[in-house]
Design a protein around this motif. Sequence first.
Motif, PDB file in Angstrom:
ATOM      1  N   THR A  42      -1.746  13.863  -2.680  1.00  0.00           N
ATOM      2  CA  THR A  42      -1.701  12.469  -3.108  1.00  0.00           C
ATOM      3  C   THR A  42      -0.972  11.679  -2.040  1.00  0.00           C
ATOM      4  OG1 THR A  42      -1.579  13.100  -5.433  1.00  0.00           O
ATOM      5  CG2 THR A  42      -0.858  10.877  -4.886  1.00  0.00           C
ATOM      6  N   PHE A  43      -1.545  10.568  -1.624  1.00  0.00           N
ATOM      7  CA  PHE A  43      -0.917   9.705  -0.635  1.00  0.00           C
ATOM      8  C   PHE A  43      -1.430   8.297  -0.891  1.00  0.00           C
ATOM      9  CE2 PHE A  43      -0.418   7.424   3.238  1.00  0.00           C
ATOM     10  CZ  PHE A  43       0.659   7.983   3.895  1.00  0.00           C
ATOM     11  N   SER A  44      -0.568   7.432  -1.387  1.00  0.00           N
ATOM     12  CA  SER A  44      -0.988   6.053  -1.636  1.00  0.00           C
ATOM     13  C   SER A  44       0.202   5.124  -1.487  1.00  0.00           C
ATOM     14  CB  SER A  44      -1.606   5.904  -3.032  1.00  0.00           C
ATOM     15  OG  SER A  44      -0.649   6.184  -4.027  1.00  0.00           O
ATOM     16  N   GLY A  45      -0.091   3.911  -1.046  1.00  0.00           N
ATOM     17  CA  GLY A  45       0.988   2.951  -0.938  1.00  0.00           C
ATOM     18  C   GLY A  45       0.715   1.847   0.052  1.00  0.00           C
ATOM     19  N   ALA A  46       1.787   1.170   0.420  1.00  0.00           N
ATOM     20  CA  ALA A  46       1.706  -0.017   1.265  1.00  0.00           C
ATOM     21  C   ALA A  46       2.427   0.221   2.588  1.00  0.00           C
ATOM     22  CB  ALA A  46       2.328  -1.206   0.536  1.00  0.00           C
ATOM     23  N   PHE A  47       1.788  -0.172   3.665  1.00  0.00           N
ATOM     24  CA  PHE A  47       2.357  -0.074   5.009  1.00  0.00           C
ATOM     25  C   PHE A  47       2.751  -1.462   5.500  1.00  0.00           C
ATOM     26  CE2 PHE A  47      -0.131   3.766   4.859  1.00  0.00           C
ATOM     27  CZ  PHE A  47       0.488   4.659   5.713  1.00  0.00           C
ATOM     28  N   ARG A  48       3.912  -1.551   6.133  1.00  0.00           N
ATOM     29  CA  ARG A  48       4.264  -2.764   6.862  1.00  0.00           C
ATOM     30  C   ARG A  48       3.472  -2.780   8.169  1.00  0.00           C
ATOM     31  NH1 ARG A  48       9.739  -2.951   6.475  1.00  0.00           N
ATOM     32  NH2 ARG A  48       9.530  -4.480   4.805  1.00  0.00           N
ATOM     33  N   ARG A  49       3.372  -1.619   8.778  1.00  0.00           N
ATOM     34  CA  ARG A  49       2.553  -1.457   9.984  1.00  0.00           C
ATOM     35  C   ARG A  49       2.075  -0.014  10.035  1.00  0.00           C
ATOM     36  NH1 ARG A  49       4.540   1.594  13.520  1.00  0.00           N
ATOM     37  NH2 ARG A  49       6.702   2.203  13.455  1.00  0.00           N
ATOM     38  N   ALA A  50       0.915   0.167  10.648  1.00  0.00           N
ATOM     39  CA  ALA A  50       0.369   1.511  10.838  1.00  0.00           C
ATOM     40  C   ALA A  50      -0.415   1.526  12.144  1.00  0.00           C
ATOM     41  CB  ALA A  50      -0.540   1.894   9.679  1.00  0.00           C
ATOM     42  N   THR A  75      -0.875  -3.534   5.041  1.00  0.00           N
ATOM     43  CA  THR A  75      -2.050  -2.901   4.455  1.00  0.00           C
ATOM     44  C   THR A  75      -1.632  -2.092   3.237  1.00  0.00           C
ATOM     45  OG1 THR A  75      -1.814  -0.905   5.778  1.00  0.00           O
ATOM     46  CG2 THR A  75      -3.165  -2.666   6.714  1.00  0.00           C
ATOM     47  N   GLU A  76      -2.621  -1.754   2.425  1.00  0.00           N
ATOM     48  CA  GLU A  76      -2.430  -0.813   1.331  1.00  0.00           C
ATOM     49  C   GLU A  76      -3.584   0.163   1.377  1.00  0.00           C
ATOM     50  OE1 GLU A  76      -1.416  -2.261  -2.513  1.00  0.00           O
ATOM     51  OE2 GLU A  76      -0.352  -3.986  -1.687  1.00  0.00           O
ATOM     52  N   GLY A  77      -3.317   1.413   0.978  1.00  0.00           N
ATOM     53  CA  GLY A  77      -4.401   2.364   1.026  1.00  0.00           C
ATOM     54  C   GLY A  77      -4.044   3.741   0.520  1.00  0.00           C
ATOM     55  N   VAL A  78      -4.932   4.671   0.859  1.00  0.00           N
ATOM     56  CA  VAL A  78      -4.824   6.058   0.409  1.00  0.00           C
ATOM     57  C   VAL A  78      -5.058   6.990   1.586  1.00  0.00           C
ATOM     58  CG1 VAL A  78      -5.573   5.535  -1.942  1.00  0.00           C
ATOM     59  CG2 VAL A  78      -7.262   6.165  -0.228  1.00  0.00           C
ATOM     60  N   VAL A  97      -5.964   8.223   6.814  1.00  0.00           N
ATOM     61  CA  VAL A  97      -5.813   7.166   5.817  1.00  0.00           C
ATOM     62  C   VAL A  97      -6.981   6.189   5.882  1.00  0.00           C
ATOM     63  CG1 VAL A  97      -3.295   7.251   5.714  1.00  0.00           C
ATOM     64  CG2 VAL A  97      -4.401   5.780   7.394  1.00  0.00           C
ATOM     65  N   ALA A  98      -7.216   5.539   4.770  1.00  0.00           N
ATOM     66  CA  ALA A  98      -8.119   4.383   4.682  1.00  0.00           C
ATOM     67  C   ALA A  98      -7.255   3.251   4.157  1.00  0.00           C
ATOM     68  CB  ALA A  98      -9.285   4.666   3.749  1.00  0.00           C
ATOM     69  N   LEU A  99      -7.115   2.196   4.963  1.00  0.00           N
ATOM     70  CA  LEU A  99      -6.199   1.108   4.640  1.00  0.00           C
ATOM     71  C   LEU A  99      -6.944  -0.219   4.607  1.00  0.00           C
ATOM     72  CD1 LEU A  99      -3.324   2.114   7.104  1.00  0.00           C
ATOM     73  CD2 LEU A  99      -3.491   2.640   4.657  1.00  0.00           C
ATOM     74  N   GLY A 100      -6.630  -1.033   3.633  1.00  0.00           N
ATOM     75  CA  GLY A 100      -7.200  -2.376   3.532  1.00  0.00           C
ATOM     76  C   GLY A 100      -6.156  -3.402   3.934  1.00  0.00           C
TER      77      GLY A 100
END
Length: 158
Positions: A42-50, A75-78, A97-100
């Motif tokens: 499981t990996f989900s959440g919000a990034f300030r930067r990636a 971004t947010e993603g999984v 990851v896939a980030l929106g």
Amino acid sequence: MRTSEVVAGRRILVVLHSGDDVIASLAEACRRHGVAQAAVTTFSGAFRRARLIAASEPPLDPEVPLPDSVEVAYTEGVGSGTVTADEAGGHAVHIHVALGAKDRSGRAVAGHLLAGEAHYVIEIVLEEILAPRLVRRPHPDSHGIAILDVDDAAESRR
């Protein structure tokens, strides 16, 4: 194709807070709990930067691994991936990851995570893998990229 039965151990919950370094925090969580290798289930959440291995433009040859990286913000993603032992006795964290992007109506970017900083929170579940011993090594079809494999010597001793 390669298959191997996996012997699972503990499940470790990791909650990253604002400003936490994603890769370093996962390696530290494994070290702290004595986990040599794991699957990131499981990996989900919000990034300030990636920063990801990805491309801004379509590649000329889609068969060849991408040589570039892109940086995205807010971004947010999984995602999912693995953690294996590295040659220096530490942990090699491999996450895709896939980030929106929030400022682009969720326009997505996906790829191998090179670096990341948590924004609000990132929630992760690690599933410890007790056996077989996992390694990363180049494969003839991988263009020199080290991919996940089973340590044959360790597997034959079982």
